[in-house]
Design an enzyme around this catalytic site. Structure first.
Site, PDB file in Angstrom:
ATOM      1  N   HIS A 101       0.850  -1.193   0.000  1.00 26.69           N
ATOM      2  CA  HIS A 101       0.000   0.000   0.000  1.00 26.69           C
ATOM      3  C   HIS A 101       0.882   1.238   0.000  1.00 26.69           C
ATOM      4  O   HIS A 101       1.858   1.312   0.762  1.00 26.69           O
ATOM      5  CB  HIS A 101      -0.900  -0.020   1.241  1.00 26.69           C
ATOM      6  N   HIS A 130       2.911  11.451  -0.940  1.00 26.22           N
ATOM      7  CA  HIS A 130       1.989  11.023   0.116  1.00 26.22           C
ATOM      8  C   HIS A 130       2.286  11.883   1.338  1.00 26.22           C
ATOM      9  O   HIS A 130       3.141  11.559   2.148  1.00 26.22           O
ATOM     10  CB  HIS A 130       2.148   9.541   0.452  1.00 26.22           C
TER      11      HIS A 130
END
Length: 301
Positions: free
Chosen positions: A22, A97
């Site tokens: 992920h 991110h």
């Protein structure tokens, strides 16, 4: 994949159980660069006021992997989850991110290196979040992907979901690229559109709630259009989670314990006929025996 039983080599890819990571590219996030465009304005404002401390908090809760891409692939990961952004200051595409990470080209070089060494291992690259990307940036990224992987790319074709490992080996194809932008897909039919991949997001920070979600969404094979099914075995920190653990990290506060719990749950289901897993992803894939447990599920049903 090369060592799977013959019946698994002959079944469809979405009938295999495949380990994935992920937010795969977050093993490196640069605290010297600005906050990423994926963060809300409130976070940008906090970093403006509190500087390096605020960035360190963003960093601690944005890093989801310890291993780089080559190390993840070498450990057994075959699905790579990628979120990217155009950084205007350098006019180049980076992982993002919370903060900016490495250049996408570095990720692609790791994949190409691994596939050159292990040509029968099929890697799925899923580009599923884009930020600050205009049409020119998309075209440059798409052209880079084509130039990097060329004839090793598997296009979806007319009957995409019936492809097997042996089909891919016969054509010397080892890379599938999923691109979550339909305009790009229309111009580059060698990429897979997102409708072939079903990935329900739990969006919870509690392990029991996660298991309840996975039991509801991932055990009944209710995947639309018989697509690839992605089971997200991840905990998502809520605002209260971060505020209550300002000096903590995603890894220490949530992910490692989650992996141990997730792996135990998967082991208990290995010989059950009431579920059908395909791609399973988590954070910090090296913890909790996650990868060998997922791979072993190909031998139980």
């Amino acid at each position: 994949m090369e060592n799977l039983p013959n019946e698994k080599q002959l079944c469809r890819l979405n009938d295999l159980v495949i380990p994935g990571s992920h937010d795969s590219g977050t093993f490196y996030l640069n605290q010297d660069l600005e906050v990423g465009p994926d963060e809300p304005q409130m976070i940008h404002n906090l970093v403006t006021v509190f500087g390096k401390f605020a960035k360190s908090v963003v960093h601690g809760w944005s890093v989801t992997q310890s291993l780089n891409i080559y190390e993840q692939l070498y450990a057994g990961v075959r699905y790579i989850d990628l979120r990217v952004a155009l950084r205007a200051e350098e006019n180049d595409v980076r992982i993002v991110h919370g903060l900016y990470g490495c250049l996408v080209n570095e990720i692609l070089r790791d994949v190409k290196r691994f596939n050159a060494e292990r040509p029968k291992e099929v890697v799925i690259l899923d580009f599923n979040h884009f930020y600050n990307m205009d049409s020119e940036a998309h075209q440059r990224l798409a052209d880079t992907l084509l130039g990097m992987f060329g004839e090793t790319l598997r296009a979806p074709g007319e009957d995409p979901l019936n492809v097997t490992l042996q089909d891919l080996w016969a054509c010397e194809q080892s890379v599938i690229i999923v691109y979550h932008d339909y305009d790009v897909y229309e111009c580059y039919p060698c990429f897979w559109p997102p409708n072939y991949f079903y990935s329900p997001w739990p969006n919870v920070s509690d392990r029991k709630q996660l298991m309840d979600f996975l039991s509801t969404k991932c055990l009944k094979s209710d995947c639309p259009n018989n697509a690839f099914h992605i089971t997200q075995g991840v905990l998502t920190p809520q605002t209260s989670t971060v505020v209550g653990n300002m000096t903590g990290t995603l890894k220490d506060c949530l992910a490692v314990k989650c992996n141990i719990h997730l792996t135990g749950w998967l082991k208990a289901l290995c010989d059950s006929k009431y579920h059908k897993f395909n791609i399973i992803i988590t954070d910090f894939v090296e913890h909790g025996e996650f990868i060998p447990t997922v791979i072993s599920m190909n031998y139980f049903y």
